[in-house]
Structure formats: C-alpha cells, structure tokens
Design a protein around this motif. Structure first.
Motif, PDB file in Angstrom:
ATOM      1  N   ARG A 135     -85.182 -87.734 -49.707  1.00  0.00           N
ATOM      2  CA  ARG A 135     -85.570 -86.153 -49.372  1.00  0.00           C
ATOM      3  C   ARG A 135     -85.328 -85.277 -50.424  1.00  0.00           C
ATOM      4  O   ARG A 135     -84.193 -85.473 -51.088  1.00  0.00           O
ATOM      5  N   TYR A 136     -86.051 -84.296 -50.598  1.00  0.00           N
ATOM      6  CA  TYR A 136     -85.952 -83.365 -51.643  1.00  0.00           C
ATOM      7  C   TYR A 136     -85.377 -82.071 -51.055  1.00  0.00           C
ATOM      8  O   TYR A 136     -86.096 -81.689 -49.973  1.00  0.00           O
ATOM      9  N   LEU A 137     -84.362 -81.677 -51.820  1.00  0.00           N
ATOM     10  CA  LEU A 137     -83.713 -80.480 -51.056  1.00  0.00           C
ATOM     11  C   LEU A 137     -84.002 -79.275 -51.863  1.00  0.00           C
ATOM     12  O   LEU A 137     -83.723 -78.965 -53.149  1.00  0.00           O
ATOM     13  N   HIS A 138     -84.964 -78.379 -51.527  1.00  0.00           N
ATOM     14  CA  HIS A 138     -85.711 -77.306 -52.387  1.00  0.00           C
ATOM     15  C   HIS A 138     -84.455 -76.228 -52.606  1.00  0.00           C
ATOM     16  O   HIS A 138     -84.215 -75.526 -53.495  1.00  0.00           O
ATOM     17  N   GLU A 139     -83.274 -76.429 -51.606  1.00  0.00           N
ATOM     18  CA  GLU A 139     -82.202 -75.314 -51.640  1.00  0.00           C
ATOM     19  C   GLU A 139     -81.364 -75.557 -53.144  1.00  0.00           C
ATOM     20  O   GLU A 139     -80.780 -74.762 -53.648  1.00  0.00           O
ATOM     21  N   ILE A 140     -81.504 -76.864 -53.298  1.00  0.00           N
ATOM     22  CA  ILE A 140     -80.629 -77.117 -54.772  1.00  0.00           C
ATOM     23  C   ILE A 140     -81.471 -76.457 -55.902  1.00  0.00           C
ATOM     24  O   ILE A 140     -80.481 -76.094 -56.871  1.00  0.00           O
ATOM     25  N   ASP A 141     -82.667 -76.270 -55.916  1.00  0.00           N
ATOM     26  CA  ASP A 141     -83.363 -75.514 -56.959  1.00  0.00           C
ATOM     27  C   ASP A 141     -82.597 -74.161 -57.186  1.00  0.00           C
ATOM     28  O   ASP A 141     -82.155 -73.504 -58.209  1.00  0.00           O
ATOM     29  N   LEU A 142     -82.547 -73.494 -56.055  1.00  0.00           N
ATOM     30  CA  LEU A 142     -82.000 -72.357 -56.027  1.00  0.00           C
ATOM     31  C   LEU A 142     -80.612 -72.261 -56.495  1.00  0.00           C
ATOM     32  O   LEU A 142     -79.840 -71.421 -57.252  1.00  0.00           O
ATOM     33  N   MET A 143     -79.623 -73.266 -56.064  1.00  0.00           N
ATOM     34  CA  MET A 143     -78.437 -73.217 -56.296  1.00  0.00           C
ATOM     35  C   MET A 143     -78.229 -73.542 -57.856  1.00  0.00           C
ATOM     36  O   MET A 143     -77.377 -72.950 -58.550  1.00  0.00           O
ATOM     37  N   ARG A 144     -78.927 -74.611 -58.313  1.00  0.00           N
ATOM     38  CA  ARG A 144     -79.039 -74.542 -59.870  1.00  0.00           C
ATOM     39  C   ARG A 144     -79.269 -73.315 -60.694  1.00  0.00           C
ATOM     40  O   ARG A 144     -78.650 -73.116 -61.730  1.00  0.00           O
ATOM     41  N   ALA A 145     -80.354 -72.637 -60.138  1.00  0.00           N
ATOM     42  CA  ALA A 145     -80.947 -71.458 -60.809  1.00  0.00           C
ATOM     43  C   ALA A 145     -79.850 -70.269 -61.086  1.00  0.00           C
ATOM     44  O   ALA A 145     -79.607 -69.716 -62.178  1.00  0.00           O
ATOM     45  N   PHE A 146     -79.015 -70.190 -59.873  1.00  0.00           N
ATOM     46  CA  PHE A 146     -78.136 -69.153 -60.146  1.00  0.00           C
ATOM     47  C   PHE A 146     -76.595 -69.285 -60.385  1.00  0.00           C
ATOM     48  O   PHE A 146     -75.997 -68.723 -60.816  1.00  0.00           O
ATOM     49  N   VAL A 147     -76.167 -70.692 -60.230  1.00  0.00           N
ATOM     50  CA  VAL A 147     -75.003 -71.145 -60.692  1.00  0.00           C
ATOM     51  C   VAL A 147     -74.958 -71.295 -62.310  1.00  0.00           C
ATOM     52  O   VAL A 147     -73.957 -70.957 -63.043  1.00  0.00           O
ATOM     53  N   ILE A 148     -76.320 -71.609 -62.768  1.00  0.00           N
ATOM     54  CA  ILE A 148     -76.226 -71.919 -64.557  1.00  0.00           C
ATOM     55  C   ILE A 148     -76.023 -70.240 -64.859  1.00  0.00           C
ATOM     56  O   ILE A 148     -75.580 -69.797 -65.885  1.00  0.00           O
ATOM     57  N   LEU A 149     -76.803 -69.308 -64.150  1.00  0.00           N
ATOM     58  CA  LEU A 149     -76.748 -67.953 -64.485  1.00  0.00           C
ATOM     59  C   LEU A 149     -75.172 -67.308 -64.356  1.00  0.00           C
ATOM     60  O   LEU A 149     -74.622 -66.636 -65.214  1.00  0.00           O
ATOM     61  N   GLY A 150     -74.473 -68.020 -63.180  1.00  0.00           N
ATOM     62  CA  GLY A 150     -72.978 -67.762 -63.110  1.00  0.00           C
ATOM     63  C   GLY A 150     -72.539 -68.343 -64.632  1.00  0.00           C
ATOM     64  O   GLY A 150     -71.395 -67.650 -64.923  1.00  0.00           O
ATOM     65  N   VAL A 151     -72.484 -69.375 -64.958  1.00  0.00           N
ATOM     66  CA  VAL A 151     -71.832 -70.014 -66.102  1.00  0.00           C
ATOM     67  C   VAL A 151     -72.134 -69.267 -67.397  1.00  0.00           C
ATOM     68  O   VAL A 151     -71.219 -69.061 -68.174  1.00  0.00           O
ATOM     69  N   LEU A 152     -73.400 -68.625 -67.600  1.00  0.00           N
ATOM     70  CA  LEU A 152     -73.669 -68.090 -68.768  1.00  0.00           C
ATOM     71  C   LEU A 152     -73.000 -66.529 -68.444  1.00  0.00           C
ATOM     72  O   LEU A 152     -72.710 -65.743 -69.780  1.00  0.00           O
ATOM     73  N   GLY A 162     -84.358 -73.444 -62.009  1.00  0.00           N
ATOM     74  CA  GLY A 162     -83.744 -74.869 -61.392  1.00  0.00           C
ATOM     75  C   GLY A 162     -83.949 -76.183 -62.100  1.00  0.00           C
ATOM     76  O   GLY A 162     -83.161 -76.931 -62.482  1.00  0.00           O
ATOM     77  N   ASN A 163     -85.279 -76.196 -62.601  1.00  0.00           N
ATOM     78  CA  ASN A 163     -85.917 -77.222 -63.447  1.00  0.00           C
ATOM     79  C   ASN A 163     -85.235 -77.455 -64.689  1.00  0.00           C
ATOM     80  O   ASN A 163     -85.181 -78.478 -65.569  1.00  0.00           O
ATOM     81  N   THR A 164     -85.019 -76.153 -65.366  1.00  0.00           N
ATOM     82  CA  THR A 164     -84.546 -76.188 -66.689  1.00  0.00           C
ATOM     83  C   THR A 164     -83.092 -75.910 -66.619  1.00  0.00           C
ATOM     84  O   THR A 164     -82.559 -75.797 -67.977  1.00  0.00           O
ATOM     85  N   SER A 165     -82.250 -76.039 -65.734  1.00  0.00           N
ATOM     86  CA  SER A 165     -80.924 -75.594 -65.769  1.00  0.00           C
ATOM     87  C   SER A 165     -80.105 -76.445 -66.518  1.00  0.00           C
ATOM     88  O   SER A 165     -79.184 -75.988 -67.237  1.00  0.00           O
ATOM     89  N   TYR A 210     -79.582 -65.935 -70.791  1.00  0.00           N
ATOM     90  CA  TYR A 210     -80.044 -66.708 -69.625  1.00  0.00           C
ATOM     91  C   TYR A 210     -81.557 -67.142 -70.164  1.00  0.00           C
ATOM     92  O   TYR A 210     -81.877 -68.155 -70.036  1.00  0.00           O
ATOM     93  N   PHE A 211     -82.563 -66.056 -70.159  1.00  0.00           N
ATOM     94  CA  PHE A 211     -83.841 -66.251 -70.540  1.00  0.00           C
ATOM     95  C   PHE A 211     -84.008 -67.045 -71.815  1.00  0.00           C
ATOM     96  O   PHE A 211     -85.247 -67.545 -71.869  1.00  0.00           O
ATOM     97  N   SER A 212     -83.400 -66.652 -72.967  1.00  0.00           N
ATOM     98  CA  SER A 212     -83.661 -67.302 -74.015  1.00  0.00           C
ATOM     99  C   SER A 212     -83.217 -68.610 -73.757  1.00  0.00           C
ATOM    100  O   SER A 212     -83.923 -69.667 -74.289  1.00  0.00           O
ATOM    101  N   SER A 213     -82.099 -69.108 -73.100  1.00  0.00           N
ATOM    102  CA  SER A 213     -81.650 -70.422 -73.095  1.00  0.00           C
ATOM    103  C   SER A 213     -82.926 -71.091 -72.273  1.00  0.00           C
ATOM    104  O   SER A 213     -83.164 -72.286 -72.532  1.00  0.00           O
ATOM    105  N   GLY A 267     -88.876 -79.183 -72.704  1.00  0.00           N
ATOM    106  CA  GLY A 267     -89.516 -80.010 -71.724  1.00  0.00           C
ATOM    107  C   GLY A 267     -90.736 -80.498 -71.509  1.00  0.00           C
ATOM    108  O   GLY A 267     -91.334 -81.023 -70.757  1.00  0.00           O
ATOM    109  N   LYS A 268     -91.496 -79.734 -72.603  1.00  0.00           N
ATOM    110  CA  LYS A 268     -92.811 -79.765 -72.458  1.00  0.00           C
ATOM    111  C   LYS A 268     -93.259 -80.564 -73.726  1.00  0.00           C
ATOM    112  O   LYS A 268     -94.628 -80.843 -73.962  1.00  0.00           O
TER     113      LYS A 268
END
Length: 394
Positions: free
Chosen positions: A4-21, A310-313, A356-359, A367-368
């Motif tokens: 099962r793929y949980l799309h909600e995890i993408d949002l959690m990763r995207a904004f939690v890493i924003l919190g870290v920074l 989320g994919n780059t977190s 955030y956006f530089s990282s 990743g490419k």
C-alpha cells in the motif's frame, strides 16, 4: 497482499523536513541574540515547540516499514541488503564530505592522514558530523526490525498493551535523560561508557516509542484513521493546549527554575513525548485530508510540490549544512550593515525558505544523476535495453 502506498506520508515528509530546517535556521538567529532578552526567549519558545520533528520522522519511518512488510512475506537478508545499501552509502559519503567541508573552512587544518583517519573513524562510529545521528538511529532500527516485526505479528492481540508499555517506558527514559543523566560525572568513565553516555541521543532505545507506535498504527491503519477523523476537533484543541503548555514549561524553566537554554529546549525530555505525538497525529490527519483532494484541479500545483518535496526530503536533510552555511554568512554580513531590528527578524522566514529550497534543489539534481542518486538514498535507474522495454510492455 499488494503493498500500500500512503500519499499522506509525502506531505508529512515535505513539511516535517521544513520544520527541521526551521529549527536549525531559527537557532542560528537566536545565537545572535543576548541570553534572557525578550527576543531570545521568544525564539527559544518557538524552537522548543518545533522540537517534534525528530520524533515525527522516526514515527514515519516505523509506519512505512510496517505498512510495507507487516502483512507481506519478509526475508531479513533481502531487507538488510536493500536498506543498508541505500543508507550506508550516503552515510559514508556525506561524512567524508562534511569533514572536507569543515577542513576547508578551518585555517591551518592538518590534512595529513594521521589526523584525518581518526576523525573519519570517530565520526563514522558516532554520526557526529552535523545531523547524521538520524542515519545512525535508522541503521540500528534496520538491524532490530525483523525482531520488532516478529513481535508485533506474534502478539497482535496485545498491541494496545505494548503501546501503553512503550509510552510509559519512553516517558521514563526522557525523565532519566533530563533529570538524572544530565548530572553524571564523566571523569572516571571508560571510553566505551563515556561514548554511550555522550552519544545517547543516537541510541535507538531513546526513540523506541516512535518506531513501535508507527508500527502499531500500520497494523490497524484504517481503524485508527477513522477514529482520528471522528475526533479531529478534539485533536486540534489538544494540540492548541499542548503548545501553550510547552511554552509555559519553557518560560518556567528559564525564568523561575533558572535552567540553561539547552536544558529548557531539550528534545529528549518528558513533556515532548505527548506533545510530539499530538503534532505527529495532526500532520498525519493533514496528510490524509490532502490525499483525498490531491487529484482535484485546484490542488494539482500544490500536489506536485508535495511530491517533489516528499521524494527529496532525505536528500534535503543531508544537503542542508551547505545552504545553512551560506545563509549564516549572508545574514551576518547584512547585520553588519547596521539594519534595524525588525528587518533582522524579517530575514528569518526568508532564510528558512532559502535553506529549504536550496537543499531541495541539490537533492533533486543529485537524484537525477546516475550513481549520485545513491548519495540521496535512491537507486540509479539505468535505461532499459530495447528488448527489455518491449518485454515489459508486453
């Protein structure tokens, strides 16, 4: 069963890493303030309420692992080979990169092998360079995950008991860390005991509740999700009360008890356990709410951003020291021009977004590029041969 793929995890990763920074950037701004001034205490209280990020990331890690393997075949050797390939390579490479970075910034740094090798050995064993402790804890989790998986499968009817016991143990460990271990005399400790004491914040035992609670959520995902939806108002009210309590606790520690800033802001202390759990559940609810709307026309630009972030977190987390350094240089230079106080604080959100956006850009580019993908925890996808592509299509 299909995984099962949980799309909600993408949002959690995207904004939690924003919190870290945000924590790391705000901490730098607060270093520029004088202790106990209104500005210092205000930012200190803000930083304390953002100290949920470590726990939330570990909760997400446990959730993803158990949602992937709990009801599917599991081979420990295959699991270890896959997971350690994607975490050991970036851990080693970024440790070496950070050591080189520090060396370049240090006048008169000794580049001889007799100096470099002990530094490399020590930092690889401790995760002591910048924020690599998270990778050290993750690798420990991968080692014990087969046991945790067996335990939760074997004792499924006792999950609520396990969760409660884990929560009580977590509170006890946090009390021990703040009120007992903080006063230990380390002068007579052996090197092994000293290292265990000094680097206890990267010991998996200190985070056991977050992995277990994430795992138990994965085992009963839909039932818990339905419960959260029914009681979402109570969840948000509880979070508001929690923020006020954390702020009150911080000011009590600083103004009444006379604790140091480091002690008052401490991540690993008892009050942060229920508070971080509330914040994590709110993130999860927000992610589930977004996942229901992500395909709607008005939400598509935001959804694309969430997917990329989320994919780059993981890469954002690893690349952040370099944008942080550039941000610090720039802010110090601007402050040196004698700008007004309001402009200094107006630079804070701008600085957070820059880091955030530089990282994110560094992580996305890495990743490419073939082989460099491994530095951000992603496999290199080599182009398929023509006959393989035809066979796959068929």
């Amino acid at each position: 069963m299909a995984r099962r793929y949980l799309h909600e995890i993408d949002l959690m990763r995207a904004f939690v890493i924003l919190g870290v920074l945000s924590v790391h950037t705000t901490s730098f701004f607060n270093v520029l303030n004088n202790d106990m001034t209104p500005g210092f205490l205000t930012l200190g209280a803000l930083i304390t309420t953002m100290h949920y990020t470590r726990e939330t990331f570990m909760f997400v890690t446990g959730l993803v692992l158990f949602i992937t393997y709990y009801r599917n075949p599991f081979n420990p050797l295959v699991f270890w080979r896959k997971r350690f390939l994607l975490i050991a390579i970036p851990y080693i490479i970024w440790t070496l990169a950070y050591i080189a970075f520090v060396g370049l910034l240090t006048p008169g740094f000794d580049w001889s092998w007799s100096v470099l090798w002990p530094a490399i050995e020590h930092n690889l064993l401790t995760g002591n360079m910048y924020f690599l402790y998270f990778l050290v804890v993750s690798m420990q989790l991968y080692i014990v995950f087969p046991f945790l998986l067996y335990m939760l499968r074997r004792w499924e009817k006792y999950h609520i008991h396990i969760l409660i016991a884990s929560f009580v143990l977590q509170i006890s460990l946090m009390w021990l860390n703040k009120y007992a271990l903080g006063n230990v005399n380390t002068a007579n400790l052996s090197k092994v005991l000293y290292d265990l004491y000094q680097y206890r914040d990267r010991n998996i035992i200190m985070y056991q509740f977050w992995f277990i609670s994430g795992g138990i959520l994965a085992c009963h995902y839909d039932r818990v999700a339905a419960f959260i939806y029914r009681h979402r108002r109570a969840l948000f009210v509880s979070l508001g009360i929690g923020v006020c309590l954390v702020w009150g606790y911080y000011f009590l520690e600083r103004l009444a008890v006379g604790e140091s800033e480091g002690s008052a802001e401490l991540v690993l202390q008892p009050i942060m356990v229920p508070y971080s759990l509330l914040v994590t559940l709110v993130y999860w609810y927000a992610g589930m709410s977004w996942a229901k709307r992500m395909g709607r026309p008005g939400w598509r630009p935001f959804s694309k951003f969430v997917k990329v972030a989320g994919n780059t977190s993981f890469g954002i987390y690893l690349a952040q020291p370099f944008p942080l350094y550039l941000m610090e240089l720039t802010v110090n230079h601007i402050d040196g021009l004698g700008i007004p106080t309001w402009l200094h604080y107006a630079l804070l959100p701008v600085s957070i977004l820059f880091v955030y956006f530089s990282s994110m850009l560094i992580s996305y580019i890495f990743g490419k590029i073939p082989l460099l993908t491994y530095t951000v925890g992603r496999r290199t996808q080599w182009r398929r041969h023509k006959h393989e592509a035809v066979q796959h299509a068929a």
